[in-house]
Motif scaffolding. Sequence first.
Motif, mmCIF file in Angstrom:
data_model
loop_
_atom_site.group_PDB
_atom_site.id
_atom_site.type_symbol
_atom_site.label_atom_id
_atom_site.label_comp_id
_atom_site.label_asym_id
_atom_site.label_seq_id
_atom_site.Cartn_x
_atom_site.Cartn_y
_atom_site.Cartn_z
ATOM 1 N N THR A 121 -4.065 1.824 -5.385
ATOM 2 C CA THR A 121 -4.550 3.093 -4.844
ATOM 3 C C THR A 121 -3.535 3.695 -3.879
ATOM 4 N N ASN A 125 -1.652 7.286 -4.362
ATOM 5 C CA ASN A 125 -1.725 8.331 -3.331
ATOM 6 C C ASN A 125 -0.343 8.697 -2.797
ATOM 7 N N PHE A 335 -3.921 12.118 -6.901
ATOM 8 C CA PHE A 335 -4.413 11.568 -5.635
ATOM 9 C C PHE A 335 -5.847 11.052 -5.791
ATOM 10 N N SER A 336 -6.082 9.868 -5.271
ATOM 11 C CA SER A 336 -7.420 9.275 -5.331
ATOM 12 C C SER A 336 -8.246 9.771 -4.145
ATOM 13 N N TRP A 337 -8.919 10.876 -4.338
ATOM 14 C CA TRP A 337 -9.704 11.471 -3.253
ATOM 15 C C TRP A 337 -10.861 10.572 -2.839
#
Length: 484
Positions: A121, A125, A335-337
């Motif tokens: 992750t 990001n 992007f891993s919101w």
Amino acid sequence: MRERIRQEWFGNVRGDLLSGTVVALALIPEAIAFSIIAGVDPKVGLYASFCIAVIIAFTGGRPAMISAATGAMALLMVTLVREHGLQYLMAATLLTGLLQILAGYLRLGALMRFVSRSVVTGFVNALAILIFMAQLPELTNVSWQVYAMTAAGLGIIYLFPRLPRIGSLLPSPLLCIVLLTAVSVGLGLEVRTVGDMGALPDTLPVFMWPEVPLNLETLAIIFPYSAALAVVGLLESLMTAAIVDEMTGTRSDRHRECKGQGLANIAAGLMGGMAGCAMIGQSVINVKSGGRGRLSTLVAGALLIVMVVFLDEWIRQIPMAALVAVMIMVSIGTFSWGSVLRMHKIPLATNLVMLSTVAVVVVTHNLALGVLTGVLLACLFFAHKVARTLLVHSDSERHGATRTYRVHGQVFFASTEQFCAGFDTGESLERVVIDLSDAHFWDLSSAEALSTVRRRFEAAGTEVQLTGVSDASAALLGRFAPAT
């Protein structure tokens, strides 16, 4: 086998053709930019992207993943090119490929299982942030037309798929590039274009053997660079493959991917190109544009060289604002919101691993260093957590001259201090029983810790008896603590 090949190549022909076209257009300015970073002619990056994409389409272990010249690899080449020149870079590229093939046969891709989810992750990001940051120069000190075109491009990308019926006919990034190019040319706008990035090659790549001495001195020069390129290339490729796996709901062959990356880099080095690897940004574009098979990767590479050599007059006119809009879409989609929104629900150690990975990658632009930092922190936090579960307790009252200690948990280098502290070796006893039924010994440190406890008891005249030792622990203790 035949059905798998058919599915990988021809299971999604229309989607792969269209997505490959989008990727080819987006690859051109990036390949030129990465060539400039490395300090070589733009054609070096373009030839590399063509060779790597075409070869990896056949040899890679992850269909629909895009490999080409990348910024992470280019940064590692700067010193080599500056001090020794292009020929040594080509030689280093060949050696990089050989090392990656060796890694594939040694099955080093299996090491990816030690990379935790929080590190992945953080990697994702960080790349999303770097992709966005790379677009900022194209949006700094420019005319209002550039901002307008970028905004219009983002509007096309996100709104066109919502249109009924026609929204699914074309990938919105491709439509964005075509429409904005038509507007720019039709209105004669003074905006930065692909042609302003650098000269495009006017010939197809040809076989070029590196003109370097084949001796140990050359090997000593290129090996450190090749080793770094091989590690970073495989790391980024395998991490990208894991991301594409998740996006498509399929699995990739890590060992084949290592070998495929090696073969692709050897081809690039023999065609006047530089080393490359998988590109998360282009891979996300490919998947989001409908690409699912190997055909999309082949089309991206083949169309890239066709466009820059035979359609260069058209390609030069593509406004950079259109490509910036596409890459902003990639950074937003990459992007891993959820990792940010769920931070208050996630353990602190997990958040620290993710944030540390992001910080190191963004600050250093070194993906390998960032992932290494994340993996080391994850291991330290895991070891600390496991060590805390170790318990050593004894009977509340002595049974005559005997006391029984029961050990629960994992005994290894991080928990040996707690293990030793759990025994009162100064107590006057005739015999001590150490029950290890619920314990496991893992390493030399744990064996030595048990030997230390035994010596302390025996020095005080206390007999020590072990019970409940598992076969695995007994084998370890028998080797490193035979007195037990």
